[in-house]
Design a protein around this motif. Structure first.
Motif, short mmCIF file in Angstrom:
data_model
loop_
_atom_site.label_atom_id
_atom_site.label_comp_id
_atom_site.label_asym_id
_atom_site.label_seq_id
_atom_site.Cartn_x
_atom_site.Cartn_y
_atom_site.Cartn_z
N MET A 1 0.84 -1.20 0.00
CA MET A 1 0.00 0.00 0.00
C MET A 1 0.88 1.25 0.00
N LYS A 2 0.48 2.23 -0.79
CA LYS A 2 1.28 3.45 -0.86
C LYS A 2 1.13 4.28 0.42
N LYS A 3 2.16 5.07 0.71
CA LYS A 3 2.12 5.95 1.88
C LYS A 3 2.41 7.37 1.43
N ILE A 4 1.84 8.31 2.17
CA ILE A 4 2.05 9.70 1.81
C ILE A 4 3.32 10.22 2.49
N VAL A 5 4.20 10.81 1.69
CA VAL A 5 5.41 11.42 2.22
C VAL A 5 5.33 12.92 1.94
N SER A 6 5.50 13.73 2.99
CA SER A 6 5.53 15.19 2.80
C SER A 6 6.95 15.67 2.95
N LEU A 7 7.43 16.41 1.97
CA LEU A 7 8.77 16.95 2.11
C LEU A 7 8.91 18.21 1.27
N THR A 8 9.88 19.02 1.64
CA THR A 8 10.14 20.25 0.91
C THR A 8 11.37 20.01 0.04
N VAL A 9 11.22 20.23 -1.26
CA VAL A 9 12.36 20.03 -2.15
C VAL A 9 12.68 21.37 -2.82
N ASN A 10 13.88 21.85 -2.61
CA ASN A 10 14.31 23.14 -3.16
C ASN A 10 13.28 24.23 -2.89
N GLY A 11 12.77 24.24 -1.66
CA GLY A 11 11.87 25.30 -1.24
C GLY A 11 10.41 25.07 -1.57
N ILE A 12 10.10 24.02 -2.31
CA ILE A 12 8.70 23.77 -2.68
C ILE A 12 8.18 22.55 -1.91
N ALA A 13 7.01 22.72 -1.26
CA ALA A 13 6.43 21.62 -0.48
C ALA A 13 5.76 20.63 -1.42
N HIS A 14 6.01 19.33 -1.17
CA HIS A 14 5.39 18.28 -1.97
C HIS A 14 4.74 17.25 -1.06
N GLU A 15 3.66 16.66 -1.55
CA GLU A 15 3.11 15.46 -0.91
C GLU A 15 3.08 14.40 -1.99
N VAL A 16 3.74 13.29 -1.73
CA VAL A 16 3.86 12.26 -2.75
C VAL A 16 3.42 10.92 -2.17
N ALA A 17 2.59 10.21 -2.90
CA ALA A 17 2.21 8.86 -2.49
C ALA A 17 3.25 7.90 -3.04
N VAL A 18 3.93 7.17 -2.15
CA VAL A 18 5.02 6.29 -2.60
C VAL A 18 4.83 4.88 -2.08
N GLU A 19 5.35 3.93 -2.81
CA GLU A 19 5.48 2.58 -2.28
C GLU A 19 6.52 2.64 -1.17
N PRO A 20 6.33 1.87 -0.08
CA PRO A 20 7.29 1.94 1.03
C PRO A 20 8.73 1.67 0.62
N ARG A 21 8.93 0.86 -0.41
CA ARG A 21 10.31 0.54 -0.79
C ARG A 21 10.93 1.62 -1.68
N ARG A 22 10.19 2.68 -1.99
CA ARG A 22 10.73 3.72 -2.87
C ARG A 22 11.86 4.46 -2.17
N THR A 23 12.95 4.67 -2.88
CA THR A 23 14.04 5.43 -2.28
C THR A 23 13.82 6.92 -2.52
N LEU A 24 14.52 7.73 -1.75
CA LEU A 24 14.44 9.18 -1.96
C LEU A 24 14.90 9.52 -3.37
N LEU A 25 15.91 8.79 -3.86
CA LEU A 25 16.40 9.01 -5.23
C LEU A 25 15.29 8.79 -6.26
N GLU A 26 14.55 7.69 -6.09
CA GLU A 26 13.47 7.39 -7.04
C GLU A 26 12.36 8.43 -6.94
#
Ligand SMILES: Cc1cc2nc3c(=O)[nH]c(=O)nc-3n(C[C@H](O)[C@H](O)[C@H](O)COP(=O)(O)OP(=O)(O)OC[C@H]3O[C@@H](n4cnc5c(N)ncnc54)[C@H](O)[C@@H]3O)c2cc1C
Ligand code: FES
Ligand code: FES
Lengths: 342, 155
Positions: free
Chosen positions: B1-26
């Motif tokens: 099941m995907k999980k929501i990750v909230s993070l700020t990238v280069n000053g812009i806030a993002h919410e991304v639904a990711v598979e738990p095994r997704r790396t930050l690089l991906e």
């Protein structure tokens, strides 16, 4: 090269982490700290040649060396079909369904000198934070040396002390100093907390006395003694991104500068199936004045305790010689340091 | 099941639904399309994937996206100021520190972390700082010179 499928659980407390380990034991569950060992291992089926891994080595049935023989079945600590080896070979270990990520356990990220002068380092403290601590550099120097020479800056920024020790590799650059500095590990499980001496923790490459439902929470070091010091040397082919060929950590306390030896602990890395406490050194040095001759004998004793194998990092005979040379060099360094900063 | 990750990238806030095994690089490359961050070895050996996570140089290939939840990420795309290369980037160009360029984003992020904590690094500091970032082209000398020059300019 994507990681195998797993779910990630994020506990807020150690108790929750233990409960998760218990709940998912049947499906396969592993703790995740910095991930610099675990995520590499989980990718290993795809990249089987990753180098910074020790393929292990052996002890004889009587606990003696068979220095050039591969361990497997004759190893008393992990015979084929034995509980330790079985745990490691369990497919649930290699392909866990759940990772319990400890990144929110901020309470385990601290370095504290306690009221009695002893040192408590939380298991989730990054390797990079260790040599930045002036107290650790001054009074637990060998640990700072080990951390400063682990991997690369990027590895040190992510990797943790707990992960390095829990992973139970014979060359682990903080485990070897932790043994010389008489560290004690605290393991917390669902039914309580216990402590294990650093030298009793590892049982073979990747194997330890830690139970599957336990979390390593902290490493505790006794207060520094007067006229004492420590140092660690990592002998490796490169200055970064290299696993040691030999690692030696020395802790030495004198009665007074230049005076007789009160106590000594020498630990060896990458020359046995686990980091080793070179116990014969104490027998040679206790009560003696640390002159060149006595220190030379102590270094020979340390070499006698080494149990290396031949591998691509070095031949067994070379490793034994390096243990002797490095032990002598480090003992002298520490004696000199005590003389200049009593 | 995907999980929501909230993070700020280069000053812009993002919410991304990711598979738990997704790396930050991906997450950066595939979900956000920020392909400046490179994928080399995938196992911590090369540093091509280096980003700053909460100001700390981090290999994004061995960091799960979930572990960066709530975090602040800086990538090479965020370095240029108002469309102009920043001092460090310009120094890389001027000093011939870029050949194939594959290591460059990672080198820039590692150097950015270094110059923030040690604004006037000596050569040894620089060589130690970049010792986890591999470059197969330049032999490192030009990279060291570029970082030194960027530091000098800011003094
Ligand atoms: C490129 C590279 C170079 C490296 N170089 C070196 C080196 O020079 N020297 C060296 O010693 N190591 C080296 N390593 C190995 C690794 O970086 C260290 O062992 C690191 O300290 C592991 O910590 P971690 O937090 O990343 O562990 P993780 O990968 O998160 O965990 C490692 C293991 O320990 C368990 N674990 C983690 N934390 C706990 C805990 N608190 N309680 C119980 N179990 C736990 C995990 O379940 C897992 O089995 C290198 C790794 C890479 C990728
Ligand atoms: S791709 Fe991350 S370190 Fe090589
Ligand atoms: S410029 Fe090609 S790898 Fe560095």
């Amino acid at each position: 090269m994507i990681l195998p499928r797993f779910d990630v659980l994020v506990p807020e407390t150690v108790d929750q982490a233990c409960a998760m380990l218990v709940e998912h034991a049947d499906e396969g569950v592993r703790l995740l700290a910095g991930g610099t060992d675990l995520l590499v291992d989980l990718r290993r089926p795809i990249i089987p040649y990753h180098v910074p891994r020790c393929d292990g080595c052996t002890t004889h049935p009587e606990g003696k060396v068979a220095s050039t023989v591969r361990c497997e079945p004759s190893d008393p600590l992990m015979p084929a079909g034995g509980p330790l080896r079985a745990a490691l070979e369990d497919p649930r270990h290699a392909a866990p369904k759940y990772l319990v990520s400890l990144h929110k356990l901020n309470q385990l990220k601290s370095i504290q000198v306690l009221g009695d002068g002893s040192l408590k380092v939380g298991a989730l403290t990054t390797i990079a934070a260790i040599p930045r601590s002036p107290e650790i550099r001054r009074s637990w120097t060998a640990l700072a040396d080990g951390a400063a020479n682990l991997g690369s800056p990027l590895v040190r920024n992510r990797g943790t002390l707990g992960g390095n020790i829990a992973n139970a590799r014979p060359a682990a650059d903080t485990a070897v100093p932790a043994i010389a500095l008489d560290g004690t590990l605290t393991l917390q499980g669902p039914s309580g907390t216990r402590t294990v001496a650093a030298e009793d923790f590892a049982r073979g490459p990747g194997l330890s006395v830690m139970k599957p439902d336990e979390v390593l929470t902290e490493v505790h070091f006794p207060p520094p003694l007067p006229h004492a010091g420590s140092a660690y040397y990592k002998l490796a082919n490169r200055k970064a991104l290299e696993i040691s060929t030999v690692g030696v950590a020395v802790w030495l306390a004198l009665e007074k500068p230049g005076g007789p030896v009160k106590d000594v602990r020498v630990a060896l890395g990458a020359v046995g199936p686990t980091p080793i406490l070179a116990e014969s050194v104490g027998e040679v040095l206790a009560g003696k004045t640390p002159d060149e001759k006595v220190l030379g004998k102590a270094a020979m004793a340390a070499a006698g305790d080494a149990r290396p194998i031949d591998d691509h990092r070095g031949a067994a005979w070379y490793r034994v010689q390096m243990v002797e040379l490095l032990t002598l060099r480090l003992l002298k360094t520490v004696v000199e340091r005590i003389a200049s900063h009593p | 099941m995907k999980k929501i990750v909230s993070l700020t990238v280069n000053g812009i806030a993002h919410e991304v639904a990711v598979e738990p095994r997704r790396t930050l690089l991906e997450l950066l490359r595939e979900d956000l399309g920020l392909t400046g961050t490179k994928k080399g070895c995938g196992i911590g050996d090369c540093g091509a994937c280096t980003v700053l996570l909460d100001g700390v140089a981090t290999f994004s290939c061995l960091t799960l996206a979930i572990q960066a939840d709530g975090g602040t990420v800086e990538t090479a795309e965020g370095l240029a100021e108002t469309g102009k290369l920043n001092r460090l980037q310009q120094a890389f160009v001027d000093h011939g520190a870029i050949q194939c360029g594959f290591c460059t984003p990672g080198m820039l992020m590692t150097a950015t972390e270094l110059l923030r904590s040690t604004p006037q690094p000596d050569e040894h500091d620089i060589r130690m700082a970049i010792s986890g970032n591999l470059c197969r082209c330049t032999g490192y000398q030009k990279i060291v010179e570029a970082i030194q020059a960027a530091a000098k300019e800011s003094s």
